[in-house]
Motif scaffolding. Structure first.
Motif, mmCIF file in Angstrom:
data_model
loop_
_atom_site.group_PDB
_atom_site.id
_atom_site.type_symbol
_atom_site.label_atom_id
_atom_site.label_comp_id
_atom_site.label_asym_id
_atom_site.label_seq_id
_atom_site.Cartn_x
_atom_site.Cartn_y
_atom_site.Cartn_z
ATOM 1 N N LEU A 43 18.050 57.903 44.322
ATOM 2 C CA LEU A 43 17.559 58.447 45.593
ATOM 3 C C LEU A 43 18.456 58.097 46.791
ATOM 4 C CD1 LEU A 43 13.721 57.736 45.283
ATOM 5 C CD2 LEU A 43 14.982 59.805 44.657
ATOM 6 N N PHE A 44 19.506 57.332 46.540
ATOM 7 C CA PHE A 44 20.407 56.901 47.612
ATOM 8 C C PHE A 44 19.641 56.148 48.705
ATOM 9 C CE2 PHE A 44 22.335 60.760 45.802
ATOM 10 C CZ PHE A 44 23.506 60.215 45.317
ATOM 11 N N ARG A 45 18.794 55.212 48.278
ATOM 12 C CA ARG A 45 18.016 54.385 49.198
ATOM 13 C C ARG A 45 18.270 52.923 48.866
ATOM 14 N NH1 ARG A 45 13.906 56.897 52.306
ATOM 15 N NH2 ARG A 45 13.653 59.070 51.732
ATOM 16 N N ASP A 46 17.979 52.067 49.844
ATOM 17 C CA ASP A 46 18.190 50.642 49.604
ATOM 18 C C ASP A 46 17.146 50.106 48.628
ATOM 19 O OD1 ASP A 46 16.029 48.930 51.361
ATOM 20 O OD2 ASP A 46 16.480 50.897 52.252
ATOM 21 N N ILE A 47 17.550 49.115 47.851
ATOM 22 C CA ILE A 47 16.699 48.561 46.805
ATOM 23 C C ILE A 47 15.433 47.928 47.370
ATOM 24 C CG2 ILE A 47 17.949 46.364 46.747
ATOM 25 C CD1 ILE A 47 16.400 48.099 43.690
ATOM 26 N N TRP A 48 15.503 47.339 48.564
ATOM 27 C CA TRP A 48 14.349 46.627 49.128
ATOM 28 C C TRP A 48 13.220 47.579 49.496
ATOM 29 C CZ3 TRP A 48 19.423 45.945 50.700
ATOM 30 C CH2 TRP A 48 20.042 44.819 50.151
ATOM 31 N N SER A 49 13.539 48.688 50.142
ATOM 32 C CA SER A 49 12.485 49.638 50.504
ATOM 33 C C SER A 49 11.940 50.334 49.258
ATOM 34 C CB SER A 49 12.966 50.667 51.533
ATOM 35 O OG SER A 49 13.990 51.477 51.016
ATOM 36 N N VAL A 50 12.803 50.587 48.284
ATOM 37 C CA VAL A 50 12.357 51.207 47.034
ATOM 38 C C VAL A 50 11.426 50.252 46.290
ATOM 39 C CG1 VAL A 50 13.116 51.983 44.735
ATOM 40 C CG2 VAL A 50 14.305 52.784 46.789
ATOM 41 N N GLN A 51 11.814 48.980 46.186
ATOM 42 C CA GLN A 51 10.979 48.010 45.480
ATOM 43 C C GLN A 51 9.619 47.856 46.160
ATOM 44 O OE1 GLN A 51 11.810 46.176 42.415
ATOM 45 N NE2 GLN A 51 9.584 46.286 42.638
ATOM 46 N N HIS A 52 9.625 47.804 47.479
ATOM 47 C CA HIS A 52 8.374 47.684 48.233
ATOM 48 C C HIS A 52 7.471 48.909 47.985
ATOM 49 C CE1 HIS A 52 5.813 46.079 51.362
ATOM 50 N NE2 HIS A 52 5.772 47.285 51.910
ATOM 51 N N ALA A 53 8.059 50.084 48.036
ATOM 52 C CA ALA A 53 7.292 51.311 47.805
ATOM 53 C C ALA A 53 6.777 51.377 46.360
ATOM 54 C CB ALA A 53 8.145 52.541 48.119
ATOM 55 N N LEU A 54 7.591 50.968 45.405
ATOM 56 C CA LEU A 54 7.164 50.942 44.003
ATOM 57 C C LEU A 54 5.987 49.982 43.816
ATOM 58 C CD1 LEU A 54 10.629 50.903 42.212
ATOM 59 C CD2 LEU A 54 8.924 52.737 42.091
ATOM 60 N N ASP A 55 6.071 48.821 44.439
ATOM 61 C CA ASP A 55 4.978 47.846 44.341
ATOM 62 C C ASP A 55 3.685 48.430 44.898
ATOM 63 O OD1 ASP A 55 6.740 46.022 43.230
ATOM 64 O OD2 ASP A 55 7.030 44.900 45.095
ATOM 65 N N GLU A 56 3.772 49.090 46.033
ATOM 66 C CA GLU A 56 2.571 49.662 46.648
ATOM 67 C C GLU A 56 2.022 50.846 45.848
ATOM 68 O OE1 GLU A 56 3.110 50.321 50.832
ATOM 69 O OE2 GLU A 56 3.246 48.171 51.212
ATOM 70 N N LEU A 57 2.893 51.682 45.308
ATOM 71 C CA LEU A 57 2.423 52.790 44.470
ATOM 72 C C LEU A 57 1.810 52.279 43.164
ATOM 73 C CD1 LEU A 57 5.226 55.464 45.021
ATOM 74 C CD2 LEU A 57 2.843 55.587 45.774
ATOM 75 N N THR A 58 2.330 51.166 42.664
ATOM 76 C CA THR A 58 1.748 50.558 41.469
ATOM 77 C C THR A 58 0.361 50.013 41.787
ATOM 78 O OG1 THR A 58 3.942 50.012 40.622
ATOM 79 C CG2 THR A 58 2.086 48.810 39.677
ATOM 80 N N LEU A 59 0.234 49.319 42.914
ATOM 81 C CA LEU A 59 -1.079 48.802 43.322
ATOM 82 C C LEU A 59 -2.090 49.927 43.546
ATOM 83 C CD1 LEU A 59 -0.133 45.915 45.769
ATOM 84 C CD2 LEU A 59 -1.296 45.715 43.560
ATOM 85 N N ALA A 60 -1.610 51.066 44.027
ATOM 86 C CA ALA A 60 -2.488 52.214 44.270
ATOM 87 C C ALA A 60 -2.835 52.951 42.981
ATOM 88 C CB ALA A 60 -1.832 53.177 45.260
ATOM 89 N N GLY A 61 -2.202 52.576 41.869
ATOM 90 C CA GLY A 61 -2.512 53.188 40.582
ATOM 91 C C GLY A 61 -1.715 54.432 40.256
ATOM 92 N N PHE A 62 -0.643 54.704 41.007
ATOM 93 C CA PHE A 62 0.157 55.905 40.767
ATOM 94 C C PHE A 62 1.296 55.664 39.795
ATOM 95 C CE2 PHE A 62 -2.326 57.324 44.163
ATOM 96 C CZ PHE A 62 -2.208 58.693 44.258
#
Length: 127
Positions: A43-62
Motif C-alpha cells: 500500500l506504500f504506507r508506513d509500517i506503524w500506521s498500518v500496524q495500528h490500523a491492523l490491530d484496530e481492525l482485528t479488535l473490531a472483528g474484521f
C-alpha cells in the motif's frame, strides 16, 4: 449524501484513511494472508500506521490473525456478517468519483477525532 449503512461503518470502524485502504484491499483480495510489513509495502504506507490500523481492525472483528511468518502475525480478512451489506455498499459507492470524494472527506473528518474517541472509549471501558 453518504448511504446510512456506509456512514455507520465509517463512524464505527473505518475512521482513518489507512483502515479504509486496508478494508478495500482485503475486500478486493479476500483470500490474502499478509503480514503488516507486506501490507505496508503493497500500500506504500508506513509500517506503524498500518500496524495500528491492523490491530484496530482485528479488535473490531474484521481481520483475524492466523499464523506467523518469521515471527510476524499474518492477517486474514473475515468481516462480521452484520457488516457485509455496509461493506458491499461502501465498495459500490467508492467506485463513483463523487461518492468517493464524499467518503474520503468524511474519513478525514473522522480521523481528526479518532484518537480522541478511542481514548474516551478506553476511559469508559476501564471505569
Amino acid at each position: 449524501m453518504i448511504d446510512p449503512h456506509v456512514k455507520r461503518l465509517l463512524e464505527h470502524v473505518l475512521d482513518t484513511p489507512t483502515k479504509l485502504h486496508l478494508l478495500l484491499m482485503f475486500h478486493e483480495h479476500p483470500r490474502s494472508e499478509l503480514t503488516a510489513a507486506a501490507i505496508a509495502e503493497r500500500l506504500f504506507r508506513d509500517i506503524w500506521s498500518v500496524q495500528h490500523a491492523l490491530d484496530e481492525l482485528t479488535l473490531a472483528g474484521f481481520l483475524s490473525v492466523t499464523n506467523t511468518v518469521g515471527g510476524q502475525p499474518v492477517y486474514r480478512y473475515m468481516p462480521p456478517p452484520e457488516w457485509h451489506e455496509a461493506i458491499r455498499r461502501l465498495v459500490r459507492s467508492y467506485n463513483d468519483p463523487l461518492e468517493r470524494d464524499m467518503i474520503q472527506r468524511a474519513i478525514r473528518d473522522l480521523a481528526a477525532f479518532a484518537s480522541f474517541r478511542r481514548s474516551e472509549l478506553e476511559r469508559f471501558e476501564f471505569a
